[in-house]
Write a protein that holds these residues in place. Structure first.
Motif, PDB file in Angstrom:
ATOM      1  N   GLY A 179      -3.880   4.150 -11.956  1.00 57.85           N
ATOM      2  CA  GLY A 179      -2.727   5.029 -12.227  1.00 57.85           C
ATOM      3  C   GLY A 179      -2.811   6.303 -11.411  1.00 57.85           C
ATOM      4  N   LEU A 180      -4.034   6.842 -11.252  1.00 60.51           N
ATOM      5  CA  LEU A 180      -4.215   8.084 -10.492  1.00 60.51           C
ATOM      6  C   LEU A 180      -3.913   7.876  -9.008  1.00 60.51           C
ATOM      7  N   LEU A 181      -4.389   6.756  -8.455  1.00 54.63           N
ATOM      8  CA  LEU A 181      -4.174   6.533  -7.017  1.00 54.63           C
ATOM      9  C   LEU A 181      -2.717   6.197  -6.719  1.00 54.63           C
ATOM     10  N   THR A 182      -2.013   5.642  -7.712  1.00 52.86           N
ATOM     11  CA  THR A 182      -0.590   5.370  -7.516  1.00 52.86           C
ATOM     12  C   THR A 182       0.140   6.714  -7.458  1.00 52.86           C
ATOM     13  N   GLY A 183       0.795   6.946  -6.324  1.00 50.72           N
ATOM     14  CA  GLY A 183       1.484   8.231  -6.151  1.00 50.72           C
ATOM     15  C   GLY A 183       0.611   9.302  -5.512  1.00 50.72           C
ATOM     16  N   SER A 184      -0.598   8.936  -5.047  1.00 49.36           N
ATOM     17  CA  SER A 184      -1.483   9.960  -4.474  1.00 49.36           C
ATOM     18  C   SER A 184      -1.218  10.175  -2.982  1.00 49.36           C
ATOM     19  N   GLU A 185      -0.309   9.433  -2.392  1.00 54.24           N
ATOM     20  CA  GLU A 185       0.196   9.673  -1.033  1.00 54.24           C
ATOM     21  C   GLU A 185      -0.899   9.737   0.036  1.00 54.24           C
ATOM     22  N   GLY A 234       0.823  -1.217   0.000  1.00 53.20           N
ATOM     23  CA  GLY A 234       0.000   0.000   0.000  1.00 53.20           C
ATOM     24  C   GLY A 234       0.849   1.255   0.000  1.00 53.20           C
ATOM     25  N   GLY A 235       1.894   1.265   0.820  1.00 61.96           N
ATOM     26  CA  GLY A 235       2.755   2.451   0.911  1.00 61.96           C
ATOM     27  C   GLY A 235       3.548   2.690  -0.359  1.00 61.96           C
ATOM     28  N   THR A 236       4.041   1.610  -0.966  1.00 63.01           N
ATOM     29  CA  THR A 236       4.833   1.795  -2.186  1.00 63.01           C
ATOM     30  C   THR A 236       3.943   2.204  -3.366  1.00 63.01           C
ATOM     31  N   VAL A 237       2.704   1.699  -3.376  1.00 67.19           N
ATOM     32  CA  VAL A 237       1.786   2.160  -4.425  1.00 67.19           C
ATOM     33  C   VAL A 237       1.427   3.626  -4.157  1.00 67.19           C
ATOM     34  N   ALA A 238       1.137   3.952  -2.891  1.00 62.67           N
ATOM     35  CA  ALA A 238       0.722   5.325  -2.551  1.00 62.67           C
ATOM     36  C   ALA A 238       1.818   6.347  -2.861  1.00 62.67           C
ATOM     37  N   THR A 239       3.085   5.925  -2.792  1.00 62.25           N
ATOM     38  CA  THR A 239       4.181   6.863  -3.082  1.00 62.25           C
ATOM     39  C   THR A 239       4.751   6.682  -4.491  1.00 62.25           C
ATOM     40  N   ASN A 240       4.243   5.697  -5.239  1.00 64.60           N
ATOM     41  CA  ASN A 240       4.869   5.328  -6.519  1.00 64.60           C
ATOM     42  C   ASN A 240       6.374   5.152  -6.312  1.00 64.60           C
ATOM     43  N   ALA A 241       6.723   4.298  -5.354  1.00 58.65           N
ATOM     44  CA  ALA A 241       8.131   4.130  -4.982  1.00 58.65           C
ATOM     45  C   ALA A 241       8.984   3.704  -6.181  1.00 58.65           C
ATOM     46  N   GLY A 242      10.215   4.190  -6.169  1.00 60.08           N
ATOM     47  CA  GLY A 242      11.164   3.846  -7.238  1.00 60.08           C
ATOM     48  C   GLY A 242      12.061   2.718  -6.771  1.00 60.08           C
ATOM     49  N   GLY A 243      13.275   3.067  -6.359  1.00 60.40           N
ATOM     50  CA  GLY A 243      14.174   2.051  -5.838  1.00 60.40           C
ATOM     51  C   GLY A 243      15.308   1.743  -6.786  1.00 60.40           C
ATOM     52  N   LEU A 244      15.819   0.515  -6.664  1.00 59.67           N
ATOM     53  CA  LEU A 244      17.113   0.170  -7.234  1.00 59.67           C
ATOM     54  C   LEU A 244      17.036  -0.412  -8.644  1.00 59.67           C
ATOM     55  N   ARG A 245      15.808  -0.674  -9.133  1.00 57.89           N
ATOM     56  CA  ARG A 245      15.674  -1.353 -10.443  1.00 57.89           C
ATOM     57  C   ARG A 245      14.819  -0.562 -11.427  1.00 57.89           C
ATOM     58  N   VAL A 246      14.627   0.720 -11.165  1.00 57.92           N
ATOM     59  CA  VAL A 246      13.752   1.531 -12.035  1.00 57.92           C
ATOM     60  C   VAL A 246      14.286   1.581 -13.461  1.00 57.92           C
ATOM     61  N   ARG A 299       4.422   2.393 -10.396  1.00 58.81           N
ATOM     62  CA  ARG A 299       3.256   2.534 -11.294  1.00 58.81           C
ATOM     63  C   ARG A 299       3.344   1.577 -12.475  1.00 58.81           C
ATOM     64  N   ALA A 300       4.559   1.295 -12.923  1.00 59.10           N
ATOM     65  CA  ALA A 300       4.731   0.383 -14.069  1.00 59.10           C
ATOM     66  C   ALA A 300       4.421  -1.065 -13.690  1.00 59.10           C
ATOM     67  N   GLN A 301       4.315  -1.349 -12.385  1.00 53.48           N
ATOM     68  CA  GLN A 301       4.011  -2.730 -11.962  1.00 53.48           C
ATOM     69  C   GLN A 301       2.544  -2.883 -11.577  1.00 53.48           C
ATOM     70  N   VAL A 302       1.840  -1.756 -11.400  1.00 53.71           N
ATOM     71  CA  VAL A 302       0.475  -1.823 -10.875  1.00 53.71           C
ATOM     72  C   VAL A 302      -0.507  -2.122 -12.009  1.00 53.71           C
ATOM     73  N   VAL A 303      -1.084  -3.321 -11.953  1.00 57.08           N
ATOM     74  CA  VAL A 303      -2.078  -3.720 -12.956  1.00 57.08           C
ATOM     75  C   VAL A 303      -3.469  -3.338 -12.463  1.00 57.08           C
ATOM     76  N   GLY A 304      -3.652  -3.246 -11.153  1.00 58.52           N
ATOM     77  CA  GLY A 304      -4.957  -2.865 -10.611  1.00 58.52           C
ATOM     78  C   GLY A 304      -4.860  -2.518  -9.150  1.00 58.52           C
ATOM     79  N   VAL A 305      -5.843  -1.760  -8.661  1.00 57.63           N
ATOM     80  CA  VAL A 305      -5.914  -1.489  -7.219  1.00 57.63           C
ATOM     81  C   VAL A 305      -7.350  -1.653  -6.736  1.00 57.63           C
ATOM     82  N   GLU A 306      -7.435  -1.919  -5.434  1.00 51.28           N
ATOM     83  CA  GLU A 306      -8.707  -1.819  -4.715  1.00 51.28           C
ATOM     84  C   GLU A 306      -8.495  -0.711  -3.699  1.00 51.28           C
TER      85      GLU A 306
END
Ligand code: FAD
Ligand code: MLT
Ligand code: ZN
Length: 454
Positions: free
Chosen positions: A191-197, A139-151, A158-165
Motif C-alpha cells: 500500500g505504501l509503495l502504491t502511489g510513491s511515484e 509498474g507505472g500505474t502502481v507507482a502513481t496509484n492511477a485512477g481512470g474511468l472505473r474508479v 491501490r484497491a487492485q494491488v494485492v501484492g508487490v515486488e
C-alpha cells in the motif's frame, strides 16, 4: 570501472543507451512540457538485473528515474538533468491468470491493455481502465496509484494491488506476492509503495485483483445546461447499483475533440455540460438507466448505446480530450479533486482565476473535463509558457481554499511539488520525508518528484 561499463556488464551492451537520438524519447514526457538530459538509459529485463542496476547506481551516488510507459502527466517519469533513466519496459512476464483467486501477477513493464486482455480471456476483468492503456504499464500505474474511468465502481489502482515486488535503493528485493486476501503482518508495504511515484523503490512486479465482468453494458451521452444540473442528476444516478462510470466535459472540449478527430458533434446545438454515463451489470441495465433519465428534467439531449462499437463511439468524445488538447498546445495539466458540494463554485471560478493570473492580452484558456463521479476534474491550461506557473498557482490555491486536493490521480511528480504544502500539513510532510529518508537515505530515488529539491 565506470558506471556505464558496469551497467553494460549487468544488462548487456545494447540495453545501456547513451546515444542522444536514442535517449530522446526517454527524456521528454508525454505532455512535452518536461524534459531533461539523462546520463544514460538502462533497460534491465529481470528483477535481479534491476536490483544489480540500483545497487550500482547507489554505490556511485547516481540518482535514478524509474520509467514505465512514460505516459505520466506530472513530469515525474523523465530526468531533470543527469540522472540514470531506469526503463522497466523489458520486464514483460505475465503469469497465467489464477482463476481460483481471481488474481494475476504481472511484471512492471506489462501494459494495462495486456493485463485487461489476459483477464478477459480468463473470463474475468481488470478494474483499472484509462485511455493510455496501450502504453501505461503495471509498474507505472502502481507507482502513481492511477485512477481512470472505473474508479467509481472498482476503486483506483491501490484497491487492485494485492501484492508487490520491489527493489529498494540499497538493492534489497522485497516480495509481498502471496496473494493472501488477509495478511495483517506488520506495515502494508504494498500500500505504501502504491502511489510513491518512484521515490521509495522500483516496483518490479505486482499481484493484481481481478473481478467478475458484467454481462451487459449501457452507455448514455447527455447534454445538460450546467454542471449544477450534472451534480443534481449525479445524486440520482448514484442510486443505480449498476452505475459504472460518470464522466463530464464541456462545450469547449467537445469542439476541440470534434476539430481534432473529425467526428461530428453528437447533438445539434451545444450544451453547457456533457455527461457520459455507463451502467453495467449481470442483467441489461438499459431500461433502468433510460427510465431514470426520462424522468430527469436536467437532461436536454441524450444518445444511447448498448453494443460495443456504438458505446466506444460515445466514449471517444470523452477519451479523445487528452490528445485533442495536446494537439492545440502544451498544456499545464492540473488534476484536482473537490468535494462535490464545492464543485459548482469551483467550475464557476476557475476560468476567471486562470485569466486573472495571466498578463493582459495573453491568450490563455482552461479546458475542463474529468471523472465527475469521483469529484475529479482535469483543468488543462493552454497558453502559458512551460515555465510560467502563475495559472498553476491560482488553480491549486483555489482548489485548496475549497477543501479539495491538488492531485486526484496523476500524482505530484515535479509539476506540483512546489504546492504540496497546500493540501498536506507540515507534520504530514515531515512523516513522508522520514519514510523517504529511511528507505532512500542517499536520496537517489527520483529526486525532485513529490518533494521539491531545495
Ligand atoms: P510513467 O509515466 O513511466 O511513470 C509515472 C511515474 O511512476 C513516474 O514518477 C515514474 O518514476 C514512476 N514509475 C514508473 N514505473 C515505475 C516502477 N516500475 N517502479 C517505480 N516507479 C515507477 N492517469 C490516470 O490516473 N487516469 C487516467 O484516466 C489517465 N488517462 C490518461 C490518458 C492519456 C491519453 C495519457 C497520456 C495519460 C493518462 N493518465 C491517466 C496518466 C498516466 O497514464 C498514468 O499516470 C500511468 O499510471 C502512468 O504509467 P506509465 O507506465 O506510463 O508510467
Ligand atoms: C483522463 O482522465 O483522460 C486522464 O486523466 C488524462 C488527462 O487528464 O488528460
Ligand atoms: Zn483522468
Amino acid at each position: 570501472m565506470s558506471l556505464e561499463s558496469h551497467l553494460r556488464t549487468l544488462v548487456g551492451d545494447s540495453h545501456v543507451i547513451t546515444d542522444s537520438d536514442l535517449k530522446a524519447s526517454y527524456e521528454t514526457d508525454w505532455t512535452r512540457r518536461f524534459s531533461g538530459n539523462a546520463r544514460l538509459v538502462v533497460r534491465p529485463a529481470r528483477t535481479a538485473e534491476v536490483a544489480a542496476v540500483v545497487k550500482a547506481c547507489t554505490s556511485e551516488g547516481v540518482p535514478i528515474v524509474p520509467q514505465g510507459g512514460n505516459t505520466g502527466l506530472v513530469g515525474g517519469s523523465v530526468p531533470r538533468g543527469g540522472e540514470v533513466v531506469l526503463s522497466l519496459r523489458r520486464l514483460v512476464e505475465l503469469s497465467p491468470v489464477d482463476t481460483m483467486a481471481a488474481q494475476v501477477t504481472a511484471a512492471a513493464g506489462v501494459s494495462i491493455a495486456t493485463v485487461q486482455e489476459a483477464a478477459r480471456e480468463a473470463g474475468l476483468m481488470y478494474g483499472v481502465d484509462l485511455a493510455s492503456r496501450d502504453s501505461a504499464t503495471v509498474g507505472g500505474t502502481v507507482a502513481t496509484n492511477a485512477g481512470g474511468l472505473r474508479v467509481l465502481r472498482y476503486g483506483a489502482t491501490r484497491a487492485q494491488v494485492v501484492g508487490v515486488e520491489a527493489v529498494f535503493a540499497n538493492g534489497d528485493v522485497v516480495q509481498r506476492m502471496t496473494g493472501l486476501t488477509k495478511d495483517n503482518t506488520g506495515y502494508d508495504l504494498a500500500g505504501l509503495l502504491t502511489g510513491s511515484e518512484g521515490t521509495l523503490a522500483v516496483i518490479t512486479r505486482a499481484r493484481l485483483k481481478l473481478w467478475n465482468p458484467p454481462v451487459a453494458r449501457a452507455t448514455a451521452l447527455l447534454g445538460l445546461d450546467s454542471i449544477a444540473d450534472a451534480i443534481s442528476l449525479l445524486e440520482r444516478l448514484r442510486t443505480l447499483s449498476s452505475l459504472d462510470a460518470l464522466e463530464a466535459f464541456f462545450d469547449d472540449g467537445m469542439q476541440l475533440v470534434c476539430d481534432h478527430t473529425g467526428m461530428s458533434p453528437p447533438f445539434p446545438g451545444s450544451f453547457g455540460c456533457y455527461l457520459l454515463v455507463e451502467c453495467a451489470g449481470r442483467n441489461d441495465p438499459t431500461e433502468e438507466l433510460a427510465t431514470l433519465l426520462d424522468d430527469s428534467p436536467e437532461v436536454r439531449a441524450a444518445a444511447f448505446a448498448r453494443q460495443r462499437p456504438e458505446r466506444e463511439a460515445l466514449w471517444r468524445y470523452r477519451e479523445a480530450h487528452t490528445e485533442s488538447i495536446s494537439a492545440a498546445g502544451v498544456p499545464h495539466k492540473l488534476d484536482v479533486t473537490l468535494p462535490l458540494a464545492r464543485m459548482v463554485e469551483f467550475e464557476a471560478s476557475v476560468r476567471g482565476a486562470v485569466a486573472a493570473a495571466a498578463s493582459p492580452g495573453d491568450d490563455v484558456r482552461a479546458i475542463l473535463f474529468g471523472h465527475l463521479g469521483d469529484g475529479n476534474l482535469h483543468v488543462n491550461v493552454l497558453g502559458p509558457a512551460d515555465d510560467d506557473e502563475r495559472a498553476d498557482d491560482a488553480v491549486l490555491r483555489l482548489v485548496a481554499s475549497l477543501g479539495g486536493s491538488i492531485s486526484a490521480e496523476h500524482g505530484i511528480g515535479v509539476a506540483k511539488a512546489p504546492w504540496l504544502h497546500l493540501t498536506r500539513s507540515p507534520a504530514d510532510i515531515a512523516a513522508m520525508l522520514a519514510i523517504k529518508a529511511a528507505l532512500d537515505p542517499q536520496g537517489i530515488m527520483n529526486p525532485g518528484a513529490i518533494f521539491s529539491l531545495t
